[in-house]
Design a protein around this motif. Structure first.
Motif, PDB file in Angstrom:
ATOM      1  N   GLU A  55       1.367  -1.218  -0.025  1.00 42.71           N
ATOM      2  CA  GLU A  55       0.283   0.081   0.246  1.00 42.71           C
ATOM      3  C   GLU A  55       0.544   1.543   0.771  1.00 42.71           C
ATOM      4  OE1 GLU A  55      -4.088   0.084   2.164  1.00 42.71           O
ATOM      5  OE2 GLU A  55      -2.456   1.877   3.895  1.00 42.71           O
ATOM      6  N   TYR A  56       0.363   1.998  -0.523  1.00 46.04           N
ATOM      7  CA  TYR A  56       1.176   3.323  -1.319  1.00 46.04           C
ATOM      8  C   TYR A  56       0.894   4.703  -1.644  1.00 46.04           C
ATOM      9  CZ  TYR A  56       2.354   2.201  -6.427  1.00 46.04           C
ATOM     10  OH  TYR A  56       2.185   2.403  -7.285  1.00 46.04           O
ATOM     11  N   PRO A  57       0.884   5.348  -1.485  1.00 46.85           N
ATOM     12  CA  PRO A  57       0.441   6.602  -1.762  1.00 46.85           C
ATOM     13  C   PRO A  57       0.193   7.055  -3.132  1.00 46.85           C
ATOM     14  CG  PRO A  57       2.166   7.517  -0.770  1.00 46.85           C
ATOM     15  CD  PRO A  57       1.828   6.328  -0.884  1.00 46.85           C
ATOM     16  N   GLN A  58      -0.681   7.175  -4.198  1.00 51.47           N
ATOM     17  CA  GLN A  58      -0.389   7.342  -5.657  1.00 51.47           C
ATOM     18  C   GLN A  58       0.145   8.969  -6.352  1.00 51.47           C
ATOM     19  OE1 GLN A  58      -4.349   7.435  -7.119  1.00 51.47           O
ATOM     20  NE2 GLN A  58      -4.765   5.573  -6.223  1.00 51.47           N
ATOM     21  N   SER A  59       0.596   9.655  -4.916  1.00 47.94           N
ATOM     22  CA  SER A  59       1.137  10.926  -5.398  1.00 47.94           C
ATOM     23  C   SER A  59       2.740  10.177  -5.888  1.00 47.94           C
ATOM     24  CB  SER A  59       0.787  11.573  -4.125  1.00 47.94           C
ATOM     25  OG  SER A  59       1.716  10.798  -2.884  1.00 47.94           O
ATOM     26  N   TYR A  60       3.119   9.434  -5.113  1.00 51.87           N
ATOM     27  CA  TYR A  60       4.644   8.984  -5.517  1.00 51.87           C
ATOM     28  C   TYR A  60       3.917   8.137  -7.184  1.00 51.87           C
ATOM     29  CZ  TYR A  60       6.441   9.863  -1.172  1.00 51.87           C
ATOM     30  OH  TYR A  60       7.751  10.014   0.589  1.00 51.87           O
ATOM     31  N   ALA A  61       5.423   8.110  -7.860  1.00 50.03           N
ATOM     32  CA  ALA A  61       5.406   7.173  -8.929  1.00 50.03           C
ATOM     33  C   ALA A  61       5.254   6.050  -8.579  1.00 50.03           C
ATOM     34  CB  ALA A  61       6.544   7.885 -10.100  1.00 50.03           C
ATOM     35  N   ASP A 101       0.385  -1.101  -9.876  1.00 56.91           N
ATOM     36  CA  ASP A 101      -0.763  -0.105 -10.011  1.00 56.91           C
ATOM     37  C   ASP A 101      -2.121  -0.325 -10.923  1.00 56.91           C
ATOM     38  OD1 ASP A 101       0.250  -1.051 -12.528  1.00 56.91           O
ATOM     39  OD2 ASP A 101       1.011   0.648 -12.758  1.00 56.91           O
ATOM     40  N   ASN A 102      -2.554   0.486 -11.251  1.00 52.17           N
ATOM     41  CA  ASN A 102      -4.192  -0.679 -11.831  1.00 52.17           C
ATOM     42  C   ASN A 102      -4.537  -1.267 -13.795  1.00 52.17           C
ATOM     43  OD1 ASN A 102      -3.225   1.797 -13.638  1.00 52.17           O
ATOM     44  ND2 ASN A 102      -5.277   2.913 -13.980  1.00 52.17           N
ATOM     45  N   SER A 103      -2.438  -1.593 -13.886  1.00 49.37           N
ATOM     46  CA  SER A 103      -2.638  -2.082 -14.910  1.00 49.37           C
ATOM     47  C   SER A 103      -3.025  -4.027 -14.600  1.00 49.37           C
ATOM     48  CB  SER A 103      -1.290  -2.644 -15.312  1.00 49.37           C
ATOM     49  OG  SER A 103       0.197  -3.373 -14.549  1.00 49.37           O
ATOM     50  N   GLY A 104      -3.273  -4.629 -13.797  1.00 46.83           N
ATOM     51  CA  GLY A 104      -4.023  -5.669 -13.800  1.00 46.83           C
ATOM     52  C   GLY A 104      -2.730  -6.541 -13.238  1.00 46.83           C
ATOM     53  N   THR A 109      -6.005  -2.174  -6.713  1.00 44.68           N
ATOM     54  CA  THR A 109      -7.124  -1.044  -6.708  1.00 44.68           C
ATOM     55  C   THR A 109      -7.289   0.065  -5.395  1.00 44.68           C
ATOM     56  OG1 THR A 109      -7.735  -2.206  -4.147  1.00 44.68           O
ATOM     57  CG2 THR A 109      -8.577  -3.287  -5.992  1.00 44.68           C
ATOM     58  N   PRO A 110      -7.545   1.188  -6.226  1.00 44.51           N
ATOM     59  CA  PRO A 110      -7.701   2.106  -5.165  1.00 44.51           C
ATOM     60  C   PRO A 110      -8.216   2.395  -4.080  1.00 44.51           C
ATOM     61  CG  PRO A 110      -9.248   2.557  -6.461  1.00 44.51           C
ATOM     62  CD  PRO A 110      -8.073   0.996  -7.352  1.00 44.51           C
ATOM     63  N   TYR A 118      -4.299   6.109  -2.659  1.00 46.35           N
ATOM     64  CA  TYR A 118      -3.330   5.096  -2.503  1.00 46.35           C
ATOM     65  C   TYR A 118      -4.197   3.906  -3.146  1.00 46.35           C
ATOM     66  CZ  TYR A 118      -1.257   6.824   1.956  1.00 46.35           C
ATOM     67  OH  TYR A 118      -0.668   7.915   3.063  1.00 46.35           O
ATOM     68  N   TRP A 119      -2.700   3.148  -3.654  1.00 44.17           N
ATOM     69  CA  TRP A 119      -2.866   1.857  -4.351  1.00 44.17           C
ATOM     70  C   TRP A 119      -2.719   0.324  -3.421  1.00 44.17           C
ATOM     71  CZ3 TRP A 119      -4.976   1.924  -9.207  1.00 44.17           C
ATOM     72  CH2 TRP A 119      -4.674   2.013  -9.783  1.00 44.17           C
ATOM     73  N   SER A 120      -3.865  -0.377  -2.809  1.00 44.15           N
ATOM     74  CA  SER A 120      -3.608  -1.494  -2.239  1.00 44.15           C
ATOM     75  C   SER A 120      -3.468  -2.701  -2.911  1.00 44.15           C
ATOM     76  CB  SER A 120      -4.781  -1.472  -1.240  1.00 44.15           C
ATOM     77  OG  SER A 120      -4.983  -2.287  -0.550  1.00 44.15           O
ATOM     78  N   CYS A 121      -2.541  -3.433  -3.116  1.00 41.77           N
ATOM     79  CA  CYS A 121      -2.270  -4.279  -3.796  1.00 41.77           C
ATOM     80  C   CYS A 121      -2.261  -6.166  -3.194  1.00 41.77           C
ATOM     81  CB  CYS A 121      -0.858  -4.103  -4.581  1.00 41.77           C
ATOM     82  SG  CYS A 121      -0.406  -2.069  -6.034  1.00 41.77           S
ATOM     83  N   VAL A 122      -2.756  -6.615  -3.731  1.00 47.55           N
ATOM     84  CA  VAL A 122      -2.655  -8.009  -2.893  1.00 47.55           C
ATOM     85  C   VAL A 122      -2.719  -9.262  -4.137  1.00 47.55           C
ATOM     86  CG1 VAL A 122      -4.233  -9.807  -1.259  1.00 47.55           C
ATOM     87  CG2 VAL A 122      -4.070  -7.221  -0.595  1.00 47.55           C
ATOM     88  N   ARG A 123      -1.739 -10.301  -3.845  1.00 47.62           N
ATOM     89  CA  ARG A 123      -1.260 -11.675  -4.621  1.00 47.62           C
ATOM     90  C   ARG A 123      -0.737 -12.419  -4.608  1.00 47.62           C
ATOM     91  NH1 ARG A 123       1.765 -10.629 -10.637  1.00 47.62           N
ATOM     92  NH2 ARG A 123       0.981 -13.111 -11.062  1.00 47.62           N
ATOM     93  N   LYS A 124      -0.848 -13.563  -4.916  1.00 48.16           N
ATOM     94  CA  LYS A 124       0.187 -14.464  -4.771  1.00 48.16           C
ATOM     95  C   LYS A 124       0.472 -14.934  -6.311  1.00 48.16           C
ATOM     96  CE  LYS A 124      -0.421 -19.355  -2.624  1.00 48.16           C
ATOM     97  NZ  LYS A 124      -1.450 -20.552  -2.330  1.00 48.16           N
TER      98      LYS A 124
END
Length: 540
Positions: A55-61, A101-104, A109-110, A118-124
């Motif tokens: 999880e990180y702020p979208q204001s960062y690249a 990011d939102n590339s899939g 997810t935002p 923020y972007w929140s990312c969860v994956r296996k």
């Protein structure tokens, strides 16, 4: 010296137990750098999985998860390359770069928070390779001027839930838990045997200091293995590394190793075998050597904790302290050989003990450094830790078992070294005598002649020892100055024999012709006490 070793390592282990780090890597990373290493893990092919949360702020690249396998890592880490050059080593096709990011690809997810989006990312992620490989996980944000700011949680696994030996363990650690359990059980049995032999020796007054040191080595190593079993068991169950418990267990094993080497060198010098004391110069040399030996071990552990970089798959001995420890072990072997050869020449009756003692423990001294060098330069990184754990414990237990067999009390054991009772103290006057059942140590007040008294290091009952010495000695008591009691008579002056003049006054007078009066004439004989008699005894 032995007390210093014990207290120092116990204190250091109690400090180390306060620290523990999780293999489930979690943290809040804030840095001005654009590229940052997180952790490493050895994944099995098609069974290794990584579950992550970022999880990180979208204001960062856009921030990227970077996965390096072992062949590429050396080109990326600590080489002075820029962020773009480090990322260019990876392949988009092989999914070694996962954009968060939102590339899939990153499954992000935002999320709207009070301080922004923020972007929140969860994956296996599943790893596929031709063999078990080390994978190094890093984060990159090459297009940002701010650096990296991200909250993360990583859980790395091999196998499915319920696979105790595989699920939470890196591939190079799979069989460490059964290895330490096996050796712990073996040392429990070995400790029971040593205690039984120690009891037999104590009933025969042959329970010498060196054998007490051996029993201490067994139980110290056993307790170290016990801590390792706890640490690796908890790690296999939770996935969190028990770094403090592991370190404490290895410290107890190091304490056992130091004490065992000290015992071997003492016995090579004939201590408790052909002599009861060490000369002062020899004692000083041993004290200095083993103080350096202990300090080097301590520096080795501190160096590992403070200096070792987790971004490099390093062996504990790949350090200046590790190389110094190897050198000191070989110096100890040289000391062992010289002392043993000298004793073998001067005490030929102990050949049955010293010959196998010399051959086997020469191999044992060299087995440790050879194992270390093979581990550093030959064994593959993905199997090194479990292999070294098994081999090093095997070498250690072989040394302990051989000593137990060599010193077993029995009529059939021609190698049995102890023939002098613990109540018999050898004189250290520079003229050593052959010590065996037919030529016992001299008994008496000679234990304070030269050098420190190592015999009292592990004494449990001084009263029984003193009583035994009193019963064994046949010499008359002496005063504080070491003098025999004076011969005296009740009628003579105290503390001296009667003089000739005093003795002559007690004789009857002579006749005019110089002859003694007849026996029947009692007129001239004094009616005083009879002449003093002297009880003669041997003062030897």
């Amino acid at each position: 010296m032995c007390h210093f070793v014990v207290v120092f390592i116990l204190t250091l282990s109690s400090i180390c137990l306060e620290f523990s780090h999780g293999k489930r890597v979690e943290g809040n990373l804030v840095t001005t750098e654009n590229w940052q290493f997180l952790t490493r893990f050895c994944f099995l092919s098609k069974k290794g999985t990584l579950e992550y949360f970022f999880e990180y702020p979208q204001s960062y690249a856009r921030q990227d998860l970077l996965l390096y396998f072992d062949n590429k890592w050396d080109e990326a880490y600590k080489t002075g390359k820029t962020c773009q050059e480090q990322v260019s080593l990876l392949s988009w096709v092989d999914n070694q770069i996962i954009p968060l990011d939102n590339s899939g690809v990153g499954n992000c997810t935002p999320v709207n928070k009070t301080d922004g989006f923020y972007w929140s990312c969860v994956r296996k992620v599943t790893f596929s390779s031709s063999r078990a490989k080390w994978w190094f996980i890093a984060l990159g944000n090459c297009n940002s001027q701010k650096g990296l700011k991200i909250v993360y949680s990583l859980h790395m696994m091999n196998g499915e839930d319920g696979e105790l030996l595989h699920h939470e363990n890196s591939a190079d650690q799979f069989y460490i838990l059964p290895i330490v359990i096996t050796f712990f059980l073996l040392y429990m049995g070995l400790g029971a045997l040593c205690s039984a032999v120690g009891y037999v020796l104590s009933t025969q007054q042959l329970f010498h200091t060196t054998y007490k040191m051996f029993i201490f080595c067994i139980y110290s190593n056993c307790f170290g293995l016990f801590l390792l079993v706890i640490g690796w068991g908890k790690y296999a169950n939770t996935g969190y590394e028990e770094t403090g418990t592991w370190l404490a267990g290895r410290l107890f094993q190091a304490m056992s190793d130091i004490m065992f080497v000290l015992m071997l060198i003492l016995m090579s010098n004939g201590y408790t075998i052909v002599r009861g004391k060490l000369s002062t110069p020899l004692y000083i040399v041993l004290a200095v050597f083993f103080s350096i030996f202990t300090l080097t071990y301590a520096v080795l552990f501190v160096y590992e904790a403070e200096v070792f970089d987790p971004g490099e798959v390093l062996y504990i001995y790949e350090s200046p302290a590790g190389y110094g420890l190897i050198a000191l072990r070989l110096v100890g072997w040289t000391f062992f050989c010289v002392s043993l050869i000298v004793n073998l020449v001067t005490h030929s009756r102990k050949t049955w003990f010293y010959i196998p003692f010399f051959i086997y423990y020469t191999i044992w001294f060299w087995a440790g450094p050879i194992t270390i060098l093979i581990a550093m330069f030959v064994i593959n990184l993905w199997v090194r830790e479990q292999t070294v754990t098994g081999v090093s414990n095997f070498v250690t237990i072989c040394g302990h078992v051989f000593f137990l067999l060599l010193t077993r009390p029995g009529a059939a054991n021609k190698n049995f070294p102890y023939h002098i009772k613990t109540t018999q103290i050898g004189m250290m006057d520079g003229t050593e005598k052959e010590a065996d059942a037919n030529s016992p140590y001299e008994v008496g007040e000679t234990m304070n002649v030269h050098g420190p008294d190592l015999q009292s290091l592990f004494v449990t009952d001084r009263r029984s020892s003193r009583q035994d010495q009193t019963l064994l000695t046949d010499k008359p008591p002496r005063d504080r100055n070491g003098q025999l009691p004076s011969l005296s008579n009740g009628n003579a002056p105290t503390g001296r024999l009667p003089s000739l003049n005093e003795r002559s006054n007690k004789l009857p007078p002579l006749e005019r012709n110089g002859a003694l009066p007849p026996i029947g004439n009692h007129d001239h004989v004094e009616a005083s006490a009879p002449p003093p008699s002297y009880e003669m005894f041997s003062a030897s």
